[in-house]
Scaffold this motif. Structure first.
Motif, PDB file in Angstrom:
ATOM      1  N   GLY A 164      52.458 -34.837  78.400  1.00 50.07           N
ATOM      2  CA  GLY A 164      52.509 -33.711  79.317  1.00 50.07           C
ATOM      3  C   GLY A 164      53.391 -33.942  80.531  1.00 50.07           C
ATOM      4  N   GLN A 165      53.430 -32.930  81.418  1.00 59.50           N
ATOM      5  CA  GLN A 165      54.316 -32.947  82.577  1.00 59.50           C
ATOM      6  C   GLN A 165      53.978 -34.054  83.580  1.00 59.50           C
ATOM      7  OE1 GLN A 165      57.144 -31.414  83.342  1.00 59.50           O
ATOM      8  NE2 GLN A 165      57.141 -30.486  81.298  1.00 59.50           N
ATOM      9  N   LYS A 166      52.745 -34.578  83.542  1.00 60.21           N
ATOM     10  CA  LYS A 166      52.376 -35.662  84.446  1.00 60.21           C
ATOM     11  C   LYS A 166      53.184 -36.920  84.177  1.00 60.21           C
ATOM     12  CE  LYS A 166      49.337 -35.087  87.725  1.00 60.21           C
ATOM     13  NZ  LYS A 166      49.590 -35.557  89.110  1.00 60.21           N
ATOM     14  N   ALA A 167      53.888 -36.966  83.042  1.00 62.50           N
ATOM     15  CA  ALA A 167      54.750 -38.105  82.764  1.00 62.50           C
ATOM     16  C   ALA A 167      55.838 -38.238  83.814  1.00 62.50           C
ATOM     17  CB  ALA A 167      55.379 -37.959  81.378  1.00 62.50           C
ATOM     18  N   ILE A 168      56.225 -37.129  84.427  1.00 69.23           N
ATOM     19  CA  ILE A 168      57.238 -37.153  85.482  1.00 69.23           C
ATOM     20  C   ILE A 168      56.526 -37.120  86.834  1.00 69.23           C
ATOM     21  CG2 ILE A 168      59.249 -35.992  86.455  1.00 69.23           C
ATOM     22  CD1 ILE A 168      59.702 -34.719  83.703  1.00 69.23           C
ATOM     23  N   PRO A 169      56.636 -38.195  87.626  1.00 65.38           N
ATOM     24  CA  PRO A 169      55.923 -38.232  88.905  1.00 65.38           C
ATOM     25  C   PRO A 169      56.373 -37.107  89.834  1.00 65.38           C
ATOM     26  CG  PRO A 169      56.760 -40.410  88.294  1.00 65.38           C
ATOM     27  CD  PRO A 169      57.381 -39.429  87.358  1.00 65.38           C
ATOM     28  N   ALA A 170      55.512 -36.757  90.755  1.00 64.73           N
ATOM     29  CA  ALA A 170      55.866 -35.769  91.771  1.00 64.73           C
ATOM     30  C   ALA A 170      57.019 -36.302  92.637  1.00 64.73           C
ATOM     31  CB  ALA A 170      54.651 -35.468  92.636  1.00 64.73           C
ATOM     32  N   ASN A 171      57.884 -35.412  93.067  1.00 69.46           N
ATOM     33  CA  ASN A 171      59.014 -35.760  93.941  1.00 69.46           C
ATOM     34  C   ASN A 171      59.966 -36.762  93.293  1.00 69.46           C
ATOM     35  OD1 ASN A 171      57.884 -34.221  96.250  1.00 69.46           O
ATOM     36  ND2 ASN A 171      56.323 -35.830  96.204  1.00 69.46           N
ATOM     37  N   TYR A 172      60.177 -36.603  91.984  1.00 70.35           N
ATOM     38  CA  TYR A 172      61.021 -37.525  91.213  1.00 70.35           C
ATOM     39  C   TYR A 172      62.436 -36.956  91.173  1.00 70.35           C
ATOM     40  CZ  TYR A 172      61.774 -41.012  87.469  1.00 70.35           C
ATOM     41  OH  TYR A 172      62.188 -42.074  86.705  1.00 70.35           O
ATOM     42  N   TYR A 173      63.203 -37.234  92.241  1.00 64.22           N
ATOM     43  CA  TYR A 173      64.510 -36.601  92.398  1.00 64.22           C
ATOM     44  C   TYR A 173      65.688 -37.530  92.077  1.00 64.22           C
ATOM     45  CZ  TYR A 173      61.492 -33.483  95.126  1.00 64.22           C
ATOM     46  OH  TYR A 173      60.477 -32.658  95.542  1.00 64.22           O
ATOM     47  N   THR A 174      65.617 -38.786  92.503  1.00 64.10           N
ATOM     48  CA  THR A 174      66.783 -39.687  92.395  1.00 64.10           C
ATOM     49  C   THR A 174      66.392 -41.032  91.774  1.00 64.10           C
ATOM     50  OG1 THR A 174      66.392 -40.431  94.678  1.00 64.10           O
ATOM     51  CG2 THR A 174      67.997 -38.652  94.340  1.00 64.10           C
ATOM     52  N   PRO A 175      65.944 -41.032  90.514  1.00 62.66           N
ATOM     53  CA  PRO A 175      65.592 -42.305  89.873  1.00 62.66           C
ATOM     54  C   PRO A 175      66.842 -43.150  89.636  1.00 62.66           C
ATOM     55  CG  PRO A 175      65.580 -40.515  88.262  1.00 62.66           C
ATOM     56  CD  PRO A 175      65.784 -39.870  89.610  1.00 62.66           C
ATOM     57  N   PRO A 176      66.690 -44.466  89.456  1.00 62.25           N
ATOM     58  CA  PRO A 176      65.421 -45.193  89.362  1.00 62.25           C
ATOM     59  C   PRO A 176      64.820 -45.482  90.739  1.00 62.25           C
ATOM     60  CG  PRO A 176      67.242 -46.705  89.075  1.00 62.25           C
ATOM     61  CD  PRO A 176      67.850 -45.342  89.152  1.00 62.25           C
ATOM     62  N   TYR A 177      63.501 -45.483  90.801  1.00 57.79           N
ATOM     63  CA  TYR A 177      62.788 -45.825  92.022  1.00 57.79           C
ATOM     64  C   TYR A 177      62.277 -47.259  92.008  1.00 57.79           C
ATOM     65  CZ  TYR A 177      62.826 -40.905  93.351  1.00 57.79           C
ATOM     66  OH  TYR A 177      63.226 -39.641  93.710  1.00 57.79           O
ATOM     67  N   LEU A 178      62.413 -47.899  90.884  1.00 57.07           N
ATOM     68  CA  LEU A 178      61.797 -49.211  90.699  1.00 57.07           C
ATOM     69  C   LEU A 178      62.816 -50.159  90.084  1.00 57.07           C
ATOM     70  CD1 LEU A 178      58.887 -50.396  91.038  1.00 57.07           C
ATOM     71  CD2 LEU A 178      58.515 -49.860  88.630  1.00 57.07           C
ATOM     72  N   THR A 179      62.727 -51.445  90.436  1.00 54.44           N
ATOM     73  CA  THR A 179      63.610 -52.454  89.866  1.00 54.44           C
ATOM     74  C   THR A 179      62.795 -53.670  89.443  1.00 54.44           C
ATOM     75  OG1 THR A 179      65.517 -53.889  90.280  1.00 54.44           O
ATOM     76  CG2 THR A 179      64.062 -53.490  92.138  1.00 54.44           C
ATOM     77  N   ALA A 180      63.328 -54.415  88.471  1.00 57.17           N
ATOM     78  CA  ALA A 180      62.726 -55.687  88.064  1.00 57.17           C
ATOM     79  C   ALA A 180      63.486 -56.861  88.657  1.00 57.17           C
ATOM     80  CB  ALA A 180      62.703 -55.788  86.536  1.00 57.17           C
ATOM     81  N   LYS A 181      64.408 -56.602  89.572  1.00 54.81           N
ATOM     82  CA  LYS A 181      65.211 -57.685  90.147  1.00 54.81           C
ATOM     83  C   LYS A 181      64.321 -58.664  90.899  1.00 54.81           C
ATOM     84  CE  LYS A 181      69.160 -58.567  93.177  1.00 54.81           C
ATOM     85  NZ  LYS A 181      70.169 -57.946  94.077  1.00 54.81           N
ATOM     86  N   PRO A 182      64.342 -59.939  90.517  1.00 50.99           N
ATOM     87  CA  PRO A 182      63.450 -60.905  91.166  1.00 50.99           C
ATOM     88  C   PRO A 182      64.056 -61.467  92.444  1.00 50.99           C
ATOM     89  CG  PRO A 182      64.662 -61.988  89.416  1.00 50.99           C
ATOM     90  CD  PRO A 182      65.100 -60.537  89.401  1.00 50.99           C
ATOM     91  N   ASP A 183      63.199 -61.893  93.341  1.00 51.51           N
ATOM     92  CA  ASP A 183      63.618 -62.777  94.421  1.00 51.51           C
ATOM     93  C   ASP A 183      63.517 -64.202  93.885  1.00 51.51           C
ATOM     94  OD1 ASP A 183      64.194 -60.919  96.359  1.00 51.51           O
ATOM     95  OD2 ASP A 183      62.182 -60.949  97.236  1.00 51.51           O
ATOM     96  N   ILE A 184      64.535 -65.016  94.122  1.00 51.40           N
ATOM     97  CA  ILE A 184      64.544 -66.399  93.670  1.00 51.40           C
ATOM     98  C   ILE A 184      64.452 -67.314  94.885  1.00 51.40           C
ATOM     99  CG2 ILE A 184      65.698 -68.149  92.268  1.00 51.40           C
ATOM    100  CD1 ILE A 184      65.088 -65.661  90.661  1.00 51.40           C
ATOM    101  N   PHE A 185      63.497 -68.230  94.854  1.00 53.54           N
ATOM    102  CA  PHE A 185      63.288 -69.167  95.959  1.00 53.54           C
ATOM    103  C   PHE A 185      63.490 -70.592  95.443  1.00 53.54           C
ATOM    104  CE2 PHE A 185      60.577 -65.473  96.474  1.00 53.54           C
ATOM    105  CZ  PHE A 185      60.849 -65.058  97.772  1.00 53.54           C
TER     106      PHE A 185
END
Length: 502
Positions: free
Chosen positions: A349-370
């Motif tokens: 259903g439509q809930k698959a698309i979050p509210a205010n989903y205008y400019t994806p991607p909003y999330l990254t898997a880029k790690p910080d390396i220490f």
């Protein structure tokens, strides 16, 4: 298993919008095969390891509630503990353990030794929206990393092998990927090897290799859904459930005195160090990717238009839904709207698309390396999911493991000196041991020791009533009080590190 509560299988408390979780559970339900209504095995992983300890209840006798006994508590706490010793190198041994709150547990862990190069890999993976993504990452990530760490000569040798030798030796590995997914994952890995071949060099940049392996695996989670859809106009529900669920990850690569920690999300790694005054000091290596990290907030705000400032982070969550601000999987926050509309909306259903989903991607898997150079003062590393860190501070954890190191020697029989010993000296030795036995911990395993104190600890020690009560809660209630906990304690060989050149 109560079928009406199947949403519990893929849920974590308040980490993903609840109505969406109920929809997503239908996908996960299609991906599960139930076995006599008491246990079930995942399609993603052919294993029952993660969910056999969920039957915890307070027993009632004549209407009176009876707490779990100390022995019963200990059996529950030690169910998943493991330890491994190593004969040589900077890593002397490690202890690990897991305790579930969700059913099934959404945390996973993995420990391995690189076989074609030197070094150890230790990781903790905290899933949300179901266990699928965390499970799959724990089975695949270290293989990607081990390949990325191969210099050109070894990479060429490895690719030419038929059959290929194992890149890693895993420990305490109780799960296997089912065959149909294994073929998909092997195909993705082979493509990754060919990409590495185009850029591999004789000198390895470890930080870049760790980052590349993590990012490439995350991209493969998407390709394994989208590419099939583009080719055949069909959706693989198994790979889709992995891509839509998510996981944060914290893993270390330790090679001699060199330690790298890669972090995505809100797990943490802490080094226990003893200073010149023999006092314990906690060095927190990682920084959480959540709304408490202002640098993360600024990064996300800067990646999206100013008019989204009030919607991209709401209620201390990404788009008002997701607590960690970086993760693997979670393609509901990464895919373009068109892909979500074509692949996911028809199913949930439509809930698959979050509210205010205008400019994806909003999330990254880029790690910080220490990077951390180990010294003889560094005694151990604690890697744990936020279930532990929600209950104690890094310094509290380090002090507990430090006390455990001192006390656990008394699990071994007393060994007298080889030289002749006088009766008076023997009496002093025995009296000292008798006094020191007061600090003997309940558990040999340091990870179990930490979990016991995290759940039942008070300023006066471990409260059995508190511990027994929290371990007796049903899964739907337990998650309101504590999260899944996964803990790995890695011990360093101080003598080895003392002999390493500066």
């Amino acid at each position: 298993m109560n079928y009406s509560n199947i949403n519990v299988v893929i849920s974590t408390y308040l980490k993903v919008d609840r109505s969406f979780k109920q929809k997503l559970s239908n996908i996960w339900y299609k991906s599960c095969a139930f076995d006599d209504r008491r246990q079930f095995k995942y399609i993603a992983l052919g294993s029952r390891f993660f969910h056999t300890s969920h039957a915890r209840r307070q027993v009632k006798k004549d209407g009176v509630e009876v707490l779990l006994s100390p022995q019963e508590v200990t059996v529950i706490l030690r169910k998943n503990e493991y330890n491994k010793d190593f004969p040589y190198g900077s890593v002397k041994s490690y202890d690990s353990n897991q305790l579930s709150s969700n059913v099934p547990i959404e945390d996973t862990r993995c420990e391995a030794r690189c076989k074609m190069t030197s070094g150890f890999l230790m990781g903790v993976f905290d899933g949300h929206g179901g266990p699928a993504c965390a499970q799959v990452i724990s089975k695949r990530l270290f293989k990607y990393i081990a390949a990325a760490l191969l210099p050109l000569r070894l990479l060429q040798k490895y690719i030419k092998q038929d059959p290929r030798e194992l890149l890693i030796e895993t420990f305490n590995d109780r799960a296997e990927i089912v065959q149909d997914l294994k073929s998909i994952y092997d195909n993705s890995f082979n493509k990754f090897l060919n990409k590495l071949l185009l850029t591999a060099k004789d000198e390895i940049n470890i930080e870049a290799s760790l980052k590349n392996a993590i990012m490439e695996l995350d991209r493969d989670l998407s390709r394994e859904v989208v590419d099939l859809y583009k080719e055949n106009n069909t959706v693989n529900h198994k790979t889709l459930s992995v891509a839509l669920s998510g996981a944060v990850a914290c893993m270390s690569y330790i090679d001699g005195p060199h330690m790298y920690v890669a972090n995505v999300g809100d797990c943490n790694a802490v080094v226990g160090t003893m200073n010149e005054d023999n006092e314990w000091f906690a060095q927190k290596i990682t920084k959480e990717h959540n709304t408490e990290n202002f640098d993360e907030l600024k990064r996300i705000w800067n990646e999206h238009p100013d008019e989204e400032r009030k919607t991209v982070i709401r209620r201390d969550r990404l788009l008002g839904e997701l607590a960690p601000l970086r993760s693997l999987g979670d393609y509901r926050y990464k895919w373009p709207t068109e892909i979500l509309s074509e692949l996911v909306v028809p199913l949930i259903g439509q809930k698959a698309i979050p509210a205010n989903y205008y400019t994806p991607p909003y999330l990254t898997a880029k790690p910080d390396i220490f990077y951390h150079r180990l010294t003889p003062k560094d005694k151990f590393l604690i890697i744990a999911s936020d279930g532990l860190w929600d209950m104690m501070t890094p310094l509290q954890a380090v002090k507990l493991v430090g006390e455990h190191m001192k006390g656990k020697v008394f699990f071994n029989p007393l060994k007298l000196p080889k030289k002749n010993i006088q009766l008076g000296d023997l009496n002093d030795l025995l009296m000292h041991r008798k006094e020191s036995l007061k600090s003997k911990p309940k558990d040999r395993n340091a990870a179990t020791h930490l979990i016991r104190h995290a759940i039942g600890g008070t300023e006066y020690g471990v409260d059995h009533s508190r511990l027994a009560h929290l371990l007796s809660l049903s899964p739907d209630v337990s998650r309101m009080f504590r999260d899944d906990m996964t803990v790995t304690v890695v011990y360093f060989d101080s003598e080895y590190l003392r002999q390493c050149p500066a």
